[in-house]
Scaffold this motif. Structure first.
Motif, PDB file in Angstrom:
ATOM      1  N   LEU A  51      14.013   0.108  11.882  1.00  0.00           N
ATOM      2  CA  LEU A  51      13.344   1.015  12.807  1.00  0.00           C
ATOM      3  C   LEU A  51      14.345   2.046  13.294  1.00  0.00           C
ATOM      4  N   ILE A  52      13.891   3.291  13.364  1.00  0.00           N
ATOM      5  CA  ILE A  52      14.736   4.372  13.864  1.00  0.00           C
ATOM      6  C   ILE A  52      13.889   5.276  14.758  1.00  0.00           C
ATOM      7  N   PRO A  53      14.532   5.964  15.702  1.00  0.00           N
ATOM      8  CA  PRO A  53      13.795   6.940  16.493  1.00  0.00           C
ATOM      9  C   PRO A  53      13.457   8.152  15.619  1.00  0.00           C
ATOM     10  N   ASP A 111       0.814  -1.216   0.000  1.00  0.00           N
ATOM     11  CA  ASP A 111       0.000   0.000   0.000  1.00  0.00           C
ATOM     12  C   ASP A 111       0.849   1.267   0.000  1.00  0.00           C
ATOM     13  N   ILE A 112       2.112   1.130   0.364  1.00  0.00           N
ATOM     14  CA  ILE A 112       3.012   2.282   0.480  1.00  0.00           C
ATOM     15  C   ILE A 112       3.910   2.313  -0.749  1.00  0.00           C
ATOM     16  N   PRO A 113       3.908   3.411  -1.488  1.00  0.00           N
ATOM     17  CA  PRO A 113       4.766   3.466  -2.674  1.00  0.00           C
ATOM     18  C   PRO A 113       6.253   3.444  -2.294  1.00  0.00           C
ATOM     19  N   ARG A 157      10.254   2.297   1.853  1.00  0.00           N
ATOM     20  CA  ARG A 157       8.824   2.515   2.104  1.00  0.00           C
ATOM     21  C   ARG A 157       8.694   2.881   3.581  1.00  0.00           C
ATOM     22  N   TRP A 158       8.174   4.050   3.863  1.00  0.00           N
ATOM     23  CA  TRP A 158       7.945   4.479   5.240  1.00  0.00           C
ATOM     24  C   TRP A 158       6.591   3.924   5.676  1.00  0.00           C
ATOM     25  N   GLY A 209       1.393   9.951  13.058  1.00  0.00           N
ATOM     26  CA  GLY A 209       1.111  10.131  14.472  1.00  0.00           C
ATOM     27  C   GLY A 209       2.046   9.364  15.386  1.00  0.00           C
ATOM     28  N   ALA A 210       3.049   8.680  14.820  1.00  0.00           N
ATOM     29  CA  ALA A 210       4.021   7.961  15.645  1.00  0.00           C
ATOM     30  C   ALA A 210       4.763   8.965  16.522  1.00  0.00           C
ATOM     31  N   LEU A 211       4.956   8.606  17.777  1.00  0.00           N
ATOM     32  CA  LEU A 211       5.586   9.513  18.733  1.00  0.00           C
ATOM     33  C   LEU A 211       7.063   9.233  18.962  1.00  0.00           C
ATOM     34  N   THR A 212       7.483   7.984  18.758  1.00  0.00           N
ATOM     35  CA  THR A 212       8.843   7.622  19.142  1.00  0.00           C
ATOM     36  C   THR A 212       9.665   7.029  17.999  1.00  0.00           C
ATOM     37  N   PHE A 213       9.102   6.056  17.272  1.00  0.00           N
ATOM     38  CA  PHE A 213       9.854   5.344  16.250  1.00  0.00           C
ATOM     39  C   PHE A 213       9.188   5.410  14.883  1.00  0.00           C
ATOM     40  N   ALA A 214      10.016   5.276  13.849  1.00  0.00           N
ATOM     41  CA  ALA A 214       9.548   5.084  12.480  1.00  0.00           C
ATOM     42  C   ALA A 214       9.911   3.666  12.063  1.00  0.00           C
ATOM     43  N   MET A 215       9.067   3.063  11.220  1.00  0.00           N
ATOM     44  CA  MET A 215       9.321   1.740  10.672  1.00  0.00           C
ATOM     45  C   MET A 215       9.388   1.868   9.152  1.00  0.00           C
ATOM     46  N   ARG A 216      10.487   1.378   8.607  1.00  0.00           N
ATOM     47  CA  ARG A 216      10.691   1.448   7.164  1.00  0.00           C
ATOM     48  C   ARG A 216      11.038   0.077   6.622  1.00  0.00           C
ATOM     49  N   VAL A 217      10.758  -0.139   5.339  1.00  0.00           N
ATOM     50  CA  VAL A 217      11.196  -1.335   4.626  1.00  0.00           C
ATOM     51  C   VAL A 217      12.094  -0.864   3.488  1.00  0.00           C
TER      52      VAL A 217
END
Length: 136
Positions: free
Chosen positions: A119-121, A17-19, A37-38, A45-53
């Motif tokens: 994953l990164i802060p 679903d994420i380009p 892909r983020w 609305g994430a407060l602490t971490f991001a998840m990417r592929v």
């Protein structure tokens, strides 16, 4: 599956679903043969971490770089070598690695390519004077 958003800020979807976008280093330099892909980001609305592929073509390379945030990486498929400081580690499917902040690191992708979660802060973990090698 279409991305869904719930009343409390939750986000549900599929990686498809994420380009995919051209991956870049923190300074904006494009990384040839690598897409990102983020899945979860600050805008979600994430407060602490991001998840990417990340998906990287066979034998591609993510050049050496460092920054004041950590990485948590899990390899979904394929393989790569990761140089962290003076050490190089071979990672394959289902392996993981923690990369401390402020340490030079780079990725050498294997013959089959690689796909990995990273994953990164959302903000730096440390200041620029932090040296993880002196903390160990």
């Amino acid at each position: 599956m279409t991305i869904q958003r719930g009343p409390c800020g939750e986000k549900i979807g599929s990686v498809e679903d994420i380009p995919a976008k051209q991956a870049t280093l923190a300074d904006g330099t494009p990384v040839k043969g690598v897409t990102i892909r983020w899945l979860i980001a600050k805008d979600d609305g994430a407060l602490t971490f991001a998840m990417r592929v990340f998906q990287a073509e066979p034998n591609s390379h993510i050049p050496a770089h460092k920054h004041p945030w950590e990485h948590e990486i899990f390899v979904l498929r394929g393989s790569m070598k990761v140089r962290i400081g003076e050490n190089t580690y071979e990672l394959k499917e289902r392996n993981f690695v923690y990369i401390p902040p402020n340490i030079d690191h780079e990725y050498f992708v294997g013959d089959q390519g690689v796909e990995f979660l990273c994953l990164i802060p959302l903000k730096p973990s440390v200041d620029e004077n932090y040296d993880p090698c002196k903390q160990a």
